[in-house]
Design a protein around this motif. Sequence first.
Motif, PDB file in Angstrom:
ATOM      1  N   CYS A  21      19.547 -33.939 -11.366  1.00 16.38           N
ATOM      2  CA  CYS A  21      20.093 -32.669 -10.881  1.00 16.38           C
ATOM      3  C   CYS A  21      19.973 -32.576  -9.363  1.00 16.38           C
ATOM      4  CB  CYS A  21      19.359 -31.500 -11.556  1.00 16.38           C
ATOM      5  SG  CYS A  21      19.959 -29.881 -11.023  1.00 16.38           S
TER       6      CYS A  21
ATOM      7  N   CYS B 241      18.799 -26.364  -9.080  1.00 23.84           N
ATOM      8  CA  CYS B 241      18.093 -27.131 -10.114  1.00 23.84           C
ATOM      9  C   CYS B 241      16.859 -26.404 -10.632  1.00 23.84           C
ATOM     10  CB  CYS B 241      17.715 -28.501  -9.554  1.00 23.84           C
ATOM     11  SG  CYS B 241      19.143 -29.475  -9.056  1.00 23.84           S
TER      12      CYS B 241
ATOM     13  N   SER C  74      18.552 -28.112  -2.343  1.00 20.42           N
ATOM     14  CA  SER C  74      19.100 -28.302  -3.688  1.00 20.42           C
ATOM     15  C   SER C  74      18.286 -27.592  -4.764  1.00 20.42           C
ATOM     16  CB  SER C  74      19.166 -29.799  -4.021  1.00 20.42           C
ATOM     17  OG  SER C  74      17.861 -30.305  -4.294  1.00 20.42           O
TER      18      SER C  74
ATOM     19  N   THR D 172      15.628 -33.732 -14.036  1.00 20.89           N
ATOM     20  CA  THR D 172      15.342 -33.008 -12.792  1.00 20.89           C
ATOM     21  C   THR D 172      15.749 -33.848 -11.580  1.00 20.89           C
ATOM     22  OG1 THR D 172      13.527 -31.839 -13.866  1.00 20.89           O
ATOM     23  CG2 THR D 172      13.533 -31.877 -11.458  1.00 20.89           C
TER      24      THR D 172
ATOM     25  N   THR E  17      16.058 -26.854 -14.432  1.00 22.51           N
ATOM     26  CA  THR E  17      15.570 -28.175 -14.844  1.00 22.51           C
ATOM     27  C   THR E  17      14.179 -28.441 -14.285  1.00 22.51           C
ATOM     28  OG1 THR E  17      16.742 -29.289 -13.050  1.00 22.51           O
ATOM     29  CG2 THR E  17      17.847 -29.209 -15.169  1.00 22.51           C
TER      30      THR E  17
END
Length: 126
Positions: free
Chosen positions: A39, A80, A76, A36, A83
């Motif tokens: 990512c 992600c 972001s 995580t 994840t």
Amino acid sequence: MAPLFGAALVTAVATGPIDPGTATGRAGLQSRITATTDCIVRAVAADPRYRRASADATAVEATAPGATLGDLIVDSMPACASTVREMIDAWDATYGEGSGEAFFMGPFLDVLPTAASRLLDRAKAK
């Protein structure tokens, strides 16, 4: 010997197997946290605002007018989401239902800017 074997069997059944292929247990959980974080760092590094600021500044915090590292991390998240969900689910599987979201919203996000800044600085240094 029989009571010891019985106790070991009960303990093994009660705790369930720790399958290294799944995100259970500490090692699996750590791999989800790392995935995580990676990512999010990749998404921040790919953001044009970060790349533009990296070319012009040495500090990550000086990303772009109106965009801090925190803003880039927030932006972001959609990239992600899967994840993040896997990490939350792995935390829930390890520590109980609902604990994953509490971990994500608390300790994980508390240290994420520092961790991301360090990883981004290391990547720039290479």
